[in-house]
Design a protein around this motif. Structure first.
Motif, mmCIF file in Angstrom:
data_model
loop_
_atom_site.group_PDB
_atom_site.id
_atom_site.type_symbol
_atom_site.label_atom_id
_atom_site.label_comp_id
_atom_site.label_asym_id
_atom_site.label_seq_id
_atom_site.Cartn_x
_atom_site.Cartn_y
_atom_site.Cartn_z
ATOM 1 N N GLY A 220 -22.272 19.045 36.011
ATOM 2 C CA GLY A 220 -22.384 19.956 34.882
ATOM 3 C C GLY A 220 -22.053 19.340 33.541
ATOM 4 N N ILE A 221 -22.046 18.019 33.470
ATOM 5 C CA ILE A 221 -21.761 17.340 32.204
ATOM 6 C C ILE A 221 -22.926 17.558 31.247
ATOM 7 N N ALA A 222 -22.622 17.785 29.990
ATOM 8 C CA ALA A 222 -23.655 18.066 28.978
ATOM 9 C C ALA A 222 -24.587 16.873 28.803
ATOM 10 N N ASP A 223 -25.848 17.181 28.434
ATOM 11 C CA ASP A 223 -26.844 16.122 28.266
ATOM 12 C C ASP A 223 -26.384 15.066 27.272
ATOM 13 N N ARG A 224 -25.794 15.508 26.167
ATOM 14 C CA ARG A 224 -25.379 14.554 25.138
ATOM 15 C C ARG A 224 -24.354 13.561 25.686
ATOM 16 N N LYS A 225 -23.393 14.047 26.457
ATOM 17 C CA LYS A 225 -22.378 13.161 27.012
ATOM 18 C C LYS A 225 -22.961 12.222 28.070
ATOM 19 N N VAL A 226 -23.922 12.725 28.833
ATOM 20 C CA VAL A 226 -24.560 11.865 29.843
ATOM 21 C C VAL A 226 -25.318 10.727 29.169
ATOM 22 N N TYR A 227 -26.039 11.061 28.090
ATOM 23 C CA TYR A 227 -26.823 10.029 27.411
ATOM 24 C C TYR A 227 -25.929 9.015 26.714
ATOM 25 N N ILE A 228 -24.854 9.489 26.102
ATOM 26 C CA ILE A 228 -23.971 8.565 25.385
ATOM 27 C C ILE A 228 -23.104 7.756 26.356
ATOM 28 N N GLY A 229 -22.528 8.418 27.346
ATOM 29 C CA GLY A 229 -21.575 7.761 28.227
ATOM 30 C C GLY A 229 -22.188 6.977 29.356
ATOM 31 N N HIS A 230 -23.406 7.313 29.766
ATOM 32 C CA HIS A 230 -24.008 6.661 30.924
ATOM 33 C C HIS A 230 -25.319 5.945 30.575
ATOM 34 N N ILE A 231 -26.273 6.702 30.052
ATOM 35 C CA ILE A 231 -27.602 6.114 29.845
ATOM 36 C C ILE A 231 -27.588 5.110 28.696
ATOM 37 N N LEU A 232 -27.122 5.532 27.509
ATOM 38 C CA LEU A 232 -27.134 4.633 26.354
ATOM 39 C C LEU A 232 -26.215 3.432 26.561
#
Length: 313
Positions: A220-232
């Motif tokens: 349930g982690i927010a999209d913004r946090k997933v993109y910043i913390g994992h993908i980016l």
């Protein structure tokens, strides 16, 4: 990590010695520079006297040994045309080339990475098509052709930017660029921007399918946090090598752009020295550019190893 850095350092030193060898002997095959410096009506005795003065009548191994000995300490002799130390001329033109390369890199980063992120996050969308088209154009359009088109549109017809030269502002002792850098920097940045778009998009598409990203979404982690913390964060690892290599290209590969815009940098100086067969200056610029590229690649390898522990093992 020390062993990894030492191996890269040894490779870099070997490459630089190879560059010295290639630059010296390739220039020797281009012709006799004395013929450009002396009158065509000069007698053979006068020609031989000038060769003796400049040291061109000595055996090639002797000239090469002196060239390498001087290059190790940064002494490449005097320019045959300018009658100044070659390294002084390089250092005088270096700030203009650094300004152009840094501005071009910033344009590439500001436009390329966000476009790649948006494209990889929304495959098949309008933004994806736009980003892929930008990446394709960036890697297929010749930068010298683009430079001429930009001059025609924005300098000749619209008059928004100057078409040649370098203007600066000096504020509190700091030299700042003006509008004159925009057109040459954008022309130079297009290829790098295209590469950043393509690689960022590919990295994002690959990382989005990893298990840890799906796990993050399932928590349930927010999209913004997933993109910043994992993908980016993980996509930035391959981008480190691209940015390092491309910055070296921007510093050393701007000869056409600087010539078209009469930009007073190393590329313009190299074009002039090649036309004049100024051996000392051509050798100095070629080695200095190679040194910058090799040093940037070395720093990129080290940064890559720090960012990804798998590399150094």
């Amino acid at each position: 990590m020390q062993r990894y850095i030492l191996s890269r350092l040894i490779q870099s030193v070997c490459i630089l010695f190879g560059v010295l060898f290639i630059v010296f002997f390739m220039l020797q095959m281009t012709g006799d520079p004395v013929s450009l410096l002396i009158s065509r009506h000069a007698s053979p005795e006068e020609v031989e006297a000038m060769k003796e003065e400049l040291g061109f009548n000595r055996p090639l191994p002797v000239q090469f040994f002196e060239f390498v000995s001087g290059a190790v300490v940064g002494d490449f002799g005097k320019s045959l045309r300018h009658h100044q130390p070659a390294m002084d001329l390089i250092l005088d033109r270096l700030p203009a080339t650094i300004e152009l390369a840094v501005t071009a890199l910033l344009i590439s980063l500001i436009l390329g990475i966000p476009l790649g992120l948006i494209s990889g996050s929304n495959p098949g969308s309008f933004w994806d098509v736009l980003s892929r088209g930008t990446g394709l154009l960036g890697q297929t359009i010749p930068n010298f052709w683009l430079a001429l088109i930009l001059i025609l549109v924005f300098s000749v017809h619209l008059g928004w930017f100057p078409s040649f030269g370098r203007d600066t502002w000096t504020i509190l002792g700091f030299t700042l660029p003006t509008r004159s850098v925009i057109l040459p920097a954008f022309s130079l940045s297009l290829f790098t921007m295209g590469q950043l778009v393509r690689f960022t998009r590919s990295a994002v598409l690959e990382i989005r399918g990893e298990d840890y990203v799906r796990t993050a979404y399932s928590k349930g982690i927010a999209d913004r946090k997933v993109y910043i913390g994992h993908i980016l964060r993980n996509a930035s690892i391959p981008l480190i090598s691209i940015v390092g290599v491309q910055f070296g290209y921007l510093l050393s590969g701007s000869i056409y752009i600087e010539t078209i815009f009469s930009w007073p940098g190393l590329g313009n100086l190299l074009a002039e020295s090649i036309g004049n067969r100024d051996f000392a200056l051509v050798q100095a610029i070629a080695f200095f550019s190679s040194f910058v590229v090799v040093a940037l690649n070395l720093l990129t390898d080290i940064a890559y190893g720090l960012a990804d522990p798998r590399i150094r093992y």
